[in-house]
Design a protein around this motif. Structure first.
Motif, PDB file in Angstrom:
ATOM      1  N   ASP A  45     -23.000   9.857  27.672  1.00 46.60           N
ATOM      2  CA  ASP A  45     -23.065   8.594  26.950  1.00 46.60           C
ATOM      3  C   ASP A  45     -21.689   7.941  26.999  1.00 46.60           C
ATOM      4  OD1 ASP A  45     -25.658   9.161  26.278  1.00 46.60           O
ATOM      5  OD2 ASP A  45     -25.130  10.046  24.348  1.00 46.60           O
ATOM      6  N   TYR A  96     -19.490   3.817  26.624  1.00 48.11           N
ATOM      7  CA  TYR A  96     -19.574   2.385  26.398  1.00 48.11           C
ATOM      8  C   TYR A  96     -18.383   1.701  27.044  1.00 48.11           C
ATOM      9  CZ  TYR A  96     -16.401   3.028  22.371  1.00 48.11           C
ATOM     10  OH  TYR A  96     -15.341   3.331  21.556  1.00 48.11           O
ATOM     11  N   GLN A 143     -20.716  -2.488  25.247  1.00 54.52           N
ATOM     12  CA  GLN A 143     -21.879  -2.347  26.106  1.00 54.52           C
ATOM     13  C   GLN A 143     -22.147  -0.854  26.290  1.00 54.52           C
ATOM     14  OE1 GLN A 143     -21.793  -4.830  29.622  1.00 54.52           O
ATOM     15  NE2 GLN A 143     -20.622  -6.422  28.584  1.00 54.52           N
ATOM     16  N   TYR A 144     -23.164  -0.361  25.591  1.00 52.07           N
ATOM     17  CA  TYR A 144     -23.480   1.069  25.629  1.00 52.07           C
ATOM     18  C   TYR A 144     -24.309   1.405  26.867  1.00 52.07           C
ATOM     19  CZ  TYR A 144     -21.722   1.393  20.904  1.00 52.07           C
ATOM     20  OH  TYR A 144     -20.902   1.356  19.809  1.00 52.07           O
ATOM     21  N   VAL A 145     -24.025   2.572  27.443  1.00 56.16           N
ATOM     22  CA  VAL A 145     -24.711   3.033  28.647  1.00 56.16           C
ATOM     23  C   VAL A 145     -25.120   4.485  28.418  1.00 56.16           C
ATOM     24  CG1 VAL A 145     -24.502   3.421  31.126  1.00 56.16           C
ATOM     25  CG2 VAL A 145     -23.255   1.532  30.065  1.00 56.16           C
ATOM     26  N   ASP A 146     -26.373   4.794  28.713  1.00 55.36           N
ATOM     27  CA  ASP A 146     -26.855   6.169  28.624  1.00 55.36           C
ATOM     28  C   ASP A 146     -27.243   6.596  30.036  1.00 55.36           C
ATOM     29  OD1 ASP A 146     -27.781   8.602  27.822  1.00 55.36           O
ATOM     30  OD2 ASP A 146     -29.621   7.839  26.904  1.00 55.36           O
ATOM     31  N   LEU A 147     -26.391   7.380  30.667  1.00 55.61           N
ATOM     32  CA  LEU A 147     -26.643   7.812  32.038  1.00 55.61           C
ATOM     33  C   LEU A 147     -27.494   9.078  32.042  1.00 55.61           C
ATOM     34  CD1 LEU A 147     -23.041   7.325  33.464  1.00 55.61           C
ATOM     35  CD2 LEU A 147     -25.022   5.852  33.823  1.00 55.61           C
ATOM     36  N   HIS A 156     -22.152   8.775  39.018  1.00 54.57           N
ATOM     37  CA  HIS A 156     -22.804   7.483  38.853  1.00 54.57           C
ATOM     38  C   HIS A 156     -21.808   6.355  39.101  1.00 54.57           C
ATOM     39  CE1 HIS A 156     -26.412   9.187  36.980  1.00 54.57           C
ATOM     40  NE2 HIS A 156     -25.591  10.013  36.355  1.00 54.57           N
ATOM     41  N   LEU A 209     -21.626   2.051  38.062  1.00 48.52           N
ATOM     42  CA  LEU A 209     -22.294   0.981  37.332  1.00 48.52           C
ATOM     43  C   LEU A 209     -21.372  -0.222  37.235  1.00 48.52           C
ATOM     44  CD1 LEU A 209     -21.354   0.773  33.982  1.00 48.52           C
ATOM     45  CD2 LEU A 209     -22.285   3.055  34.136  1.00 48.52           C
ATOM     46  N   ARG A 243     -20.787  -3.779  34.738  1.00 48.20           N
ATOM     47  CA  ARG A 243     -21.101  -4.523  33.525  1.00 48.20           C
ATOM     48  C   ARG A 243     -20.423  -5.886  33.612  1.00 48.20           C
ATOM     49  NH1 ARG A 243     -24.737  -1.928  33.376  1.00 48.20           N
ATOM     50  NH2 ARG A 243     -25.423  -0.381  31.872  1.00 48.20           N
TER      51      ARG A 243
END
Length: 115
Positions: free
Chosen positions: A38, A40, A54-58, A65, A67, A69
């Protein structure tokens, strides 16, 4: 076996379409080499966090990973001396920061431009 830990790479940039649109200022934070966890992302002006996170749950994975944003800079921050960074926070103790954008408004920029 367990995933190999590595240090993420964090880049802040503006895209060419955004640069061509003079009515907006959108930044991208591109993060690579993230392990699953987890996290952000926060954007900062002159080292001060903007309030939204901006929360991200990978998903769990043995692979790393990547990503991206996006963040629209409020017009109240379109000032000559403002510089911007993005920060990735993972867990309670790990965080990584991008380089600064340099001056975006009313001066030259030192941003990476992507197509």
């Amino acid at each position: 076996g367990p995933a190999v830990s590595s240090t993420p790479t964090v880049l802040i940039r503006r895209t060419l379409p955004d640069l061509l649109d003079g009515d907006s200022a959108v930044l991208e934070c591109a993060i690579t080499q993230l392990s699953s966890s987890d996290l952000y992302v926060t954007f900062q002006a002159n080292g001060v966090d903007f309030p939204e996170k901006q929360y991200v749950d990978l998903p769990a994975s043995k692979d790393h990973h990547s990503l991206t944003r996006r963040f629209s800079i409020p017009t109240s921050h379109w000032k000559k001396d403002n510089t911007f960074t993005c920060k990735v926070n993972q867990g309670y103790s790990d965080s990584w920061m991008s380089n600064s954008t340099g001056t975006l408004f009313g001066g030259s920029t030192s941003l990476v431009v992507t197509l």
